[in-house]
Scaffold this active site. Structure first.
Site, PDB file in Angstrom:
ATOM      1  N   ASN A 266     -28.479  36.184  22.064  1.00  0.00           N
ATOM      2  CA  ASN A 266     -28.576  37.963  22.661  1.00  0.00           C
ATOM      3  C   ASN A 266     -28.249  37.718  23.372  1.00  0.00           C
ATOM      4  O   ASN A 266     -29.922  38.077  24.350  1.00  0.00           O
ATOM      5  CB  ASN A 266     -29.538  38.350  22.153  1.00  0.00           C
ATOM      6  CG  ASN A 266     -29.711  40.200  21.972  1.00  0.00           C
ATOM      7  OD1 ASN A 266     -28.283  40.663  22.949  1.00  0.00           O
ATOM      8  ND2 ASN A 266     -30.794  40.115  21.924  1.00  0.00           N
ATOM      9  N   TRP A 267     -26.755  38.304  24.594  1.00  0.00           N
ATOM     10  CA  TRP A 267     -27.107  38.650  26.032  1.00  0.00           C
ATOM     11  C   TRP A 267     -27.434  39.407  26.167  1.00  0.00           C
ATOM     12  O   TRP A 267     -27.646  39.844  28.003  1.00  0.00           O
ATOM     13  CB  TRP A 267     -25.807  38.210  26.293  1.00  0.00           C
ATOM     14  CG  TRP A 267     -25.102  37.059  26.853  1.00  0.00           C
ATOM     15  CD1 TRP A 267     -26.433  35.516  26.774  1.00  0.00           C
ATOM     16  CD2 TRP A 267     -23.659  36.476  27.000  1.00  0.00           C
ATOM     17  NE1 TRP A 267     -24.755  34.493  25.998  1.00  0.00           N
ATOM     18  CE2 TRP A 267     -23.875  35.183  26.528  1.00  0.00           C
ATOM     19  CE3 TRP A 267     -22.488  37.230  27.583  1.00  0.00           C
ATOM     20  CZ2 TRP A 267     -22.573  34.553  26.961  1.00  0.00           C
ATOM     21  CZ3 TRP A 267     -21.438  36.338  27.798  1.00  0.00           C
ATOM     22  CH2 TRP A 267     -21.515  35.176  27.573  1.00  0.00           C
ATOM     23  N   LYS A 268     -27.813  40.487  26.057  1.00  0.00           N
ATOM     24  CA  LYS A 268     -28.522  41.843  26.579  1.00  0.00           C
ATOM     25  C   LYS A 268     -28.037  42.162  27.497  1.00  0.00           C
ATOM     26  O   LYS A 268     -26.666  42.096  27.652  1.00  0.00           O
ATOM     27  CB  LYS A 268     -30.299  41.093  26.751  1.00  0.00           C
ATOM     28  CG  LYS A 268     -30.651  40.837  25.676  1.00  0.00           C
ATOM     29  CD  LYS A 268     -32.804  40.669  26.155  1.00  0.00           C
ATOM     30  CE  LYS A 268     -33.290  39.869  25.403  1.00  0.00           C
ATOM     31  NZ  LYS A 268     -34.688  39.785  25.120  1.00  0.00           N
TER      32      LYS A 268
ATOM     33  N   HIS B 296     -33.351  45.253  16.892  1.00  0.00           N
ATOM     34  CA  HIS B 296     -33.722  44.491  17.309  1.00  0.00           C
ATOM     35  C   HIS B 296     -35.369  45.365  18.363  1.00  0.00           C
ATOM     36  O   HIS B 296     -35.622  46.371  18.732  1.00  0.00           O
ATOM     37  CB  HIS B 296     -32.911  44.122  19.507  1.00  0.00           C
ATOM     38  CG  HIS B 296     -33.107  43.244  20.031  1.00  0.00           C
ATOM     39  ND1 HIS B 296     -34.442  43.160  20.809  1.00  0.00           N
ATOM     40  CD2 HIS B 296     -33.540  41.977  19.773  1.00  0.00           C
ATOM     41  CE1 HIS B 296     -34.449  42.439  21.897  1.00  0.00           C
ATOM     42  NE2 HIS B 296     -33.660  41.557  20.931  1.00  0.00           N
TER      43      HIS B 296
ATOM     44  N   GLU C 253     -36.207  45.851  21.336  1.00  0.00           N
ATOM     45  CA  GLU C 253     -36.184  46.831  22.370  1.00  0.00           C
ATOM     46  C   GLU C 253     -34.968  48.033  22.070  1.00  0.00           C
ATOM     47  O   GLU C 253     -35.706  49.226  22.725  1.00  0.00           O
ATOM     48  CB  GLU C 253     -35.227  45.546  23.900  1.00  0.00           C
ATOM     49  CG  GLU C 253     -35.918  44.728  23.968  1.00  0.00           C
ATOM     50  CD  GLU C 253     -34.814  43.145  24.762  1.00  0.00           C
ATOM     51  OE1 GLU C 253     -33.844  43.458  24.554  1.00  0.00           O
ATOM     52  OE2 GLU C 253     -36.110  42.342  24.588  1.00  0.00           O
TER      53      GLU C 253
ATOM     54  N   GLU D 194     -38.794  37.893  14.604  1.00  0.00           N
ATOM     55  CA  GLU D 194     -38.988  38.367  16.266  1.00  0.00           C
ATOM     56  C   GLU D 194     -39.930  38.416  16.703  1.00  0.00           C
ATOM     57  O   GLU D 194     -40.219  40.412  16.535  1.00  0.00           O
ATOM     58  CB  GLU D 194     -37.720  38.660  16.879  1.00  0.00           C
ATOM     59  CG  GLU D 194     -36.870  38.536  16.871  1.00  0.00           C
ATOM     60  CD  GLU D 194     -35.601  38.537  17.491  1.00  0.00           C
ATOM     61  OE1 GLU D 194     -34.798  37.708  18.308  1.00  0.00           O
ATOM     62  OE2 GLU D 194     -35.155  39.890  18.393  1.00  0.00           O
TER      63      GLU D 194
ATOM     64  N   GLY E 214     -39.374  37.175  25.435  1.00  0.00           N
ATOM     65  CA  GLY E 214     -38.633  36.761  26.685  1.00  0.00           C
ATOM     66  C   GLY E 214     -40.375  36.740  27.266  1.00  0.00           C
ATOM     67  O   GLY E 214     -40.766  36.862  28.651  1.00  0.00           O
TER      68      GLY E 214
ATOM     69  N   SER F 104     -38.775  33.433  22.652  1.00  0.00           N
ATOM     70  CA  SER F 104     -38.500  31.870  23.412  1.00  0.00           C
ATOM     71  C   SER F 104     -38.237  30.633  22.503  1.00  0.00           C
ATOM     72  O   SER F 104     -38.977  29.916  22.720  1.00  0.00           O
ATOM     73  CB  SER F 104     -39.954  32.078  23.586  1.00  0.00           C
ATOM     74  OG  SER F 104     -40.641  33.102  24.553  1.00  0.00           O
TER      75      SER F 104
ATOM     76  N   GLY G  11     -32.591  34.834  23.301  1.00  0.00           N
ATOM     77  CA  GLY G  11     -32.061  35.604  24.142  1.00  0.00           C
ATOM     78  C   GLY G  11     -31.663  34.911  25.980  1.00  0.00           C
ATOM     79  O   GLY G  11     -30.662  33.964  25.765  1.00  0.00           O
ATOM     80  N   GLY G  12     -33.241  34.528  26.406  1.00  0.00           N
ATOM     81  CA  GLY G  12     -33.280  33.639  28.107  1.00  0.00           C
ATOM     82  C   GLY G  12     -32.531  32.496  27.449  1.00  0.00           C
ATOM     83  O   GLY G  12     -31.386  32.515  28.865  1.00  0.00           O
TER      84      GLY G  12
HETATM   85  C1  PEP Z   1     -34.494  38.564  21.784  1.00  0.00           C
HETATM   86  O1  PEP Z   1     -34.230  39.008  22.793  1.00  0.00           O
HETATM   87  O2  PEP Z   1     -34.159  37.982  20.615  1.00  0.00           O
HETATM   88  C2  PEP Z   1     -35.186  36.644  22.156  1.00  0.00           C
HETATM   89  C3  PEP Z   1     -35.813  36.177  21.666  1.00  0.00           C
HETATM   90  O3  PEP Z   1     -35.278  36.760  23.613  1.00  0.00           O
HETATM   91  P1  PEP Z   1     -35.948  35.447  24.055  1.00  0.00           P
HETATM   92  O4  PEP Z   1     -35.210  34.230  23.311  1.00  0.00           O
HETATM   93  O5  PEP Z   1     -35.775  35.933  26.032  1.00  0.00           O
HETATM   94  O6  PEP Z   1     -37.467  35.141  23.819  1.00  0.00           O
END
Ligand code: PEP
Length: 253
Positions: free
Chosen positions: A9-11, A96, A98, A168, A174, A214, A235-236
């Protein structure tokens, strides 16, 4: 056997050039694996570009990060499920944290989106998860059950069988704080139980439930060793091709 799905998930990150470079590296080194599907969710403006690149590889697919439930009309700034299909998406991330917590999306809205995605032939990746204060107040499963049931109440068995769930915990997204394998497994097993209660054990046993929060190359194997964790939404650590490839190449104990 359930499919494991490793999804990026590049956001709101990366541009045309970075997307090309990412896929060049990914496609050069990636070896398709039995039981593992790879999904990349770039920003909406790059979905068509990403779809063309993903089509060069086996079992690499593109997801949108969001959509609207209506088919068309005066909804400035929104994209329909049919539009996402049209530019080559196979998946769409819905609910999600966010979207829920920054953009105020309700359980009801997310349920409508899941129904619309399925009707258009997209696979929804339904995200659920509790906030830190909800976990600390002992409400983890109340929240996850509420978020699941808002969607499950709108689906029949056949529709449910096509949904991917991503647990999640919001406090782990994040933040660098990963849920322990035991914390994640506990919720995953209970989420599978919620699906089993409504649609039966067979349907529940077939549903991919990803963990997100994470996930990194150094913790993915540990998480993936849990019986109810079937992949990761990342994400990251998904923004750099080498690190994403390490996740795709996780070792299942
Ligand atoms: C996400 O955006 O769904 C996520 C899990 O981000 P991260 O891996 O950065 O915690």
């Amino acid at each position: 056997m359930r499919e494991n799905i490793i999804a990026a998930n590049w956001k709101m990150n990366h541009t045309t050039k970075e997307l090309d470079e990412f896929f060049a590296k990914l496609l050069a080194a990636y070896k398709p694996r039995e039981g593992v599907t790879v999904v990349v969710a770039p920003p909406a403006c790059y979905l068509a570009q990403a779809s063309k690149l993903a089509a060069k590889a086996s079992k690499v697919f593109i997801a949108a990060q969001n959509m609207y439930f209506e088919a068309k009309g005066a909804f400035t700034g929104e994209l329909s499920a049919a539009m996402l299909k049209d530019v080559g998406c196979k998946y769409v991330i819905l609910g999600h944290s966010e979207r829920r917590h920054i953009f105020g999306e309700s359980d009801e809205l997310i349920a409508k989106k899941v129904v619309a995605a399925l009707a258009a032939g997209l696979t929804p990746i339904l995200c659920i998860g509790e906030l830190l204060q909800e976990r600390e107040a002992g409400k983890t499963m109340d929240v996850n059950r509420r978020q699941m049931n808002a969607v499950l109440d709108k689906l029949d068995k056949e529709q449910m069988a096509k949904v991917v769930v991503a647990y999640e915990p919001v406090w782990a997204i994040g933040t660098g704080k990963t849920a322990t394998r035991e914390q994640a497994q506990e919720v995953h097993a209970q989420v599978r139980g919620i699906i089993a209660d409504k649609f039966g054990k067979d349907v529940a046993a077939g549903i991919t439930i990803q963990y997100g929060g994470s996930v990194k190359p150094d913790n993915v194997d540990d998480l993936m060793a849990s019986p109810d964790i079937d992949g990761a939404l990342v994400g990251g650590a998904s923004l750099v091709a080498d690190s994403f490839l390490s996740l795709v190449n996780f070792k299942k104990a």
